[in-house]
Design a protein around this motif. Structure first.
Motif, PDB file in Angstrom:
ATOM      1  N   VAL A 213      79.624 -39.956 -52.936  1.00  0.00           N
ATOM      2  CA  VAL A 213      78.762 -38.862 -52.355  1.00  0.00           C
ATOM      3  C   VAL A 213      78.587 -37.643 -53.265  1.00  0.00           C
ATOM      4  CG1 VAL A 213      78.355 -37.242 -50.508  1.00  0.00           C
ATOM      5  CG2 VAL A 213      78.995 -39.573 -50.109  1.00  0.00           C
ATOM      6  N   ALA A 214      80.094 -37.236 -54.060  1.00  0.00           N
ATOM      7  CA  ALA A 214      79.871 -36.076 -54.627  1.00  0.00           C
ATOM      8  C   ALA A 214      79.546 -36.446 -55.998  1.00  0.00           C
ATOM      9  CB  ALA A 214      81.269 -35.897 -55.102  1.00  0.00           C
TER      10      ALA A 214
ATOM     11  N   ALA B 147      75.576 -36.319 -55.842  1.00  0.00           N
ATOM     12  CA  ALA B 147      75.068 -34.938 -55.362  1.00  0.00           C
ATOM     13  C   ALA B 147      75.415 -34.004 -56.647  1.00  0.00           C
ATOM     14  CB  ALA B 147      76.143 -34.366 -54.248  1.00  0.00           C
ATOM     15  N   ASN B 148      76.474 -34.550 -57.529  1.00  0.00           N
ATOM     16  CA  ASN B 148      76.344 -33.437 -58.796  1.00  0.00           C
ATOM     17  C   ASN B 148      75.449 -33.685 -59.604  1.00  0.00           C
ATOM     18  OD1 ASN B 148      78.388 -32.058 -60.531  1.00  0.00           O
ATOM     19  ND2 ASN B 148      77.888 -33.698 -61.691  1.00  0.00           N
TER      20      ASN B 148
ATOM     21  N   LEU C 138      71.965 -32.419 -58.092  1.00  0.00           N
ATOM     22  CA  LEU C 138      71.924 -30.872 -58.356  1.00  0.00           C
ATOM     23  C   LEU C 138      71.993 -30.420 -59.829  1.00  0.00           C
ATOM     24  CD1 LEU C 138      74.574 -30.224 -55.376  1.00  0.00           C
ATOM     25  CD2 LEU C 138      71.950 -29.777 -55.461  1.00  0.00           C
TER      26      LEU C 138
ATOM     27  N   ALA D  35      76.546 -26.968 -59.504  1.00  0.00           N
ATOM     28  CA  ALA D  35      76.351 -28.180 -58.849  1.00  0.00           C
ATOM     29  C   ALA D  35      77.809 -28.874 -58.841  1.00  0.00           C
ATOM     30  CB  ALA D  35      75.606 -29.084 -59.851  1.00  0.00           C
TER      31      ALA D  35
ATOM     32  N   ALA E 277      79.693 -30.304 -55.636  1.00  0.00           N
ATOM     33  CA  ALA E 277      80.223 -31.841 -55.623  1.00  0.00           C
ATOM     34  C   ALA E 277      81.725 -31.759 -55.289  1.00  0.00           C
ATOM     35  CB  ALA E 277      80.091 -32.249 -56.883  1.00  0.00           C
TER      36      ALA E 277
ATOM     37  N   LEU F 290      82.146 -30.886 -51.545  1.00  0.00           N
ATOM     38  CA  LEU F 290      81.520 -32.083 -50.772  1.00  0.00           C
ATOM     39  C   LEU F 290      82.991 -33.262 -50.661  1.00  0.00           C
ATOM     40  CD1 LEU F 290      77.972 -32.848 -51.489  1.00  0.00           C
ATOM     41  CD2 LEU F 290      79.125 -32.297 -49.300  1.00  0.00           C
TER      42      LEU F 290
END
Length: 479
Positions: free
Chosen positions: A362-363, A366-367, A370, A386, A390, A393
């Protein structure tokens, strides 16, 4: 156990802190000898090598650290590790050949250097892991010091000779190789004896370490992918300005947290194996308290003194960008250290490394998303932001999984409040001394900060300090 942790952490502070200071000196020199574009090309090679290392070699290093048992014959153990490493080298060579044939993203000289840097870093870190498992911080320090000094001297020599980023990479690779050469002669040798390769031990390495491959790759994506994305969206020059600020800032905070973990993790393993889960959790709680006691004041101090830090440690082309980015990167470094050494340690102790995958997936996603979204709007600040999101999260999800699937996270809440209070006093005392330039001004800020934080932190731990002094006095009397 807390006193043992303090003693080992101090030993690793000397053995790892001195090389880290040499690393700071290196950044100061490189930023004055290389242009942002040249440093950017070096940063791209380093990022790719780090990702390859995470995918192919890192699992072997952590397996060696966790599974280094006294009941396995040393010659069998070393031969099995060596065979594994040679096999992974072959795989990486094959992958590099395929990459060369199908892509021209990296020129062939940089691709070759990426391969050698990957091997050099992996072999160096593997040997350090063995020294950690043996609780040998002094030998660890000698190797780390040799690598830092040799790398700096050789890199600067090659850069001064006109080889730019190529010289920097060659110097660092040679520093890695020479620093572990004595260990190679003493422990490993050139021969590969198949009769001493243990298949059961290989299976143990694989079952423990391979699940970490995905986690480590995704963790490296969080840490390194922004440099590749920045290069594609903003150019190699922007990568250089971003990367050197990241290197400087993260070394300041993360290196100190790493030093604590170098001492702390083997003690947690020992507590688990000798006294059980409750003792291990108690040790992890003490470890986390020390992590935060080091990380929080470093975070606040670095943010407050960022203008002095940028002026002293970086060349003119990098300074303005560094002043802007340091706060974001400093927060990200603290979050990274807390996740790796305050939460993930529980997954390693219980050998439930598969549970780490979801938070890191997930991280990482997301990184990347973002970074791509925020760079057009906020530039390099967007990439740094970002990374912070990350890591936040990843911490939240990991904490949730630990609580639901394993145990209550042994977080030292009372200790954390004491650390926050001491840090607040430190920030208040530093504030009047901000604004000056030069080495003298920076040293005053550092001394005031260390003194004020140390005084308040010492008041909160007055009884523990007295006990430590009494123990030291008793040992002297026994002598």
């Amino acid at each position: 156990m807390k006193y043992v942790l303090t003693r080992h952490a101090f030993a690793y502070l000397l053995s790892h802190g001195v090389p880290a200071m040499i690393g700071f000196l290196g950044i100061a020199v490189y930023s004055r000898l290389l242009s942002p574009e040249e440093y950017g090309r070096y940063a791209l090679v380093f990022a790719v090598a780090a990702m390859v290392n995470a995918v192919l070699f890192e699992w072997l290093k952590v397996s060696v650290l966790r599974l280094n048992k006294n009941d396995v014959q040393k010659d069998v153990f070393y031969m099995t590790v060596k065979a594994s490493f040679v096999g992974l080298m072959s795989v990486s060579l094959a992958l590099a050949t395929v990459f060369f044939l199908v892509s021209n993203w990296l020129p062939w000289p940089l691709l070759v250097l990426t391969l050698f840097l990957t091997w050099g870093q992996s072999w160096y870190q593997l040997n350090l892991s063995l020294l950690r498992a043996e609780l040998n911080p002094l030998r660890y320090g000698r190797v780390a010091f040799a690598r830092a000094v040799l790398g700096l001297v050789l890199a600067v020599s090659f850069i001064a000779a006109g080889f730019a980023e190529i010289g920097l990479l060659v110097g660092l690779i040679l520093g890695l190789a020479f620093s572990v050469a004595p260990l190679f002669v003493k422990r490993w040798g050139f021969k590969l004896n198949r009769s001493k390769i243990s298949k059961p031990l290989l299976k143990q390495f694989a079952s423990y370490g391979l699940p970490l491959t995905i986690t480590m790759l995704l963790g490296m994506i969080i840490h390194q992918s922004d440099r590749i994305i920045i290069s594609s969206m903003l150019g190699v020059e922007s990568t250089g300005m971003y990367a050197i600020t990241y290197d400087l800032t993260e070394q300041s905070i993360f290196t100190l947290m790493l030093i604590v973990n170098l001492a702390a993790f083997p003690l947690a393993v020992k507590a688990l194996e000798e006294h059980g889960e409750i003792a291990a959790h108690k040790q992890v709680k003490a470890n986390t308290g020390m992590l935060l006691a080091i990380g929080m004041p470093m975070l606040v101090g670095l943010i407050l003194t960022r203008e002095s830090v940028a002026y002293l440690f970086l060349g003119e082309p990098f300074r303005d960008t560094a002043v802007t980015l340091i706060p974001y990167i400093a927060v990200g470094a603290l979050l990274k250290g807390f996740k790796l050494y305050g939460i993930d340690i529980l997954f390693h102790l219980t050998k439930q490394t598969k549970l780490q995958i979801v938070p890191v997936v997930v991280a990482a996603v997301a990184n990347v998303v973002l970074t791509i979204v925020l760079i057009p709007v906020y530039g390099l600040e967007g990439a740094a932001l970002a990374t912070v999101v990350a890591y936040a999260l990843s911490i939240a999800l990991s904490w949730f999984i630990v609580h639901k699937q394993m145990t209550r996270l042994p977080f030292p809440f009372k200790e954390f409040v004491k650390i926050l209070c001491a840090t607040a006093v430190m920030a208040t005392t530093i504030w009047p001394f901000l604004g000056g330039e030069g080495l003298s001004s920076f040293l005053i800020q550092v001394l005031v900060g260390i003194s004020s934080y140390g005084f308040v932190y010492g008041l909160f731990h007055y009884e523990q300090l007295l006990m430590l002094l009494k123990r030291s006095g008793n040992k002297e009397k026994c002598k």
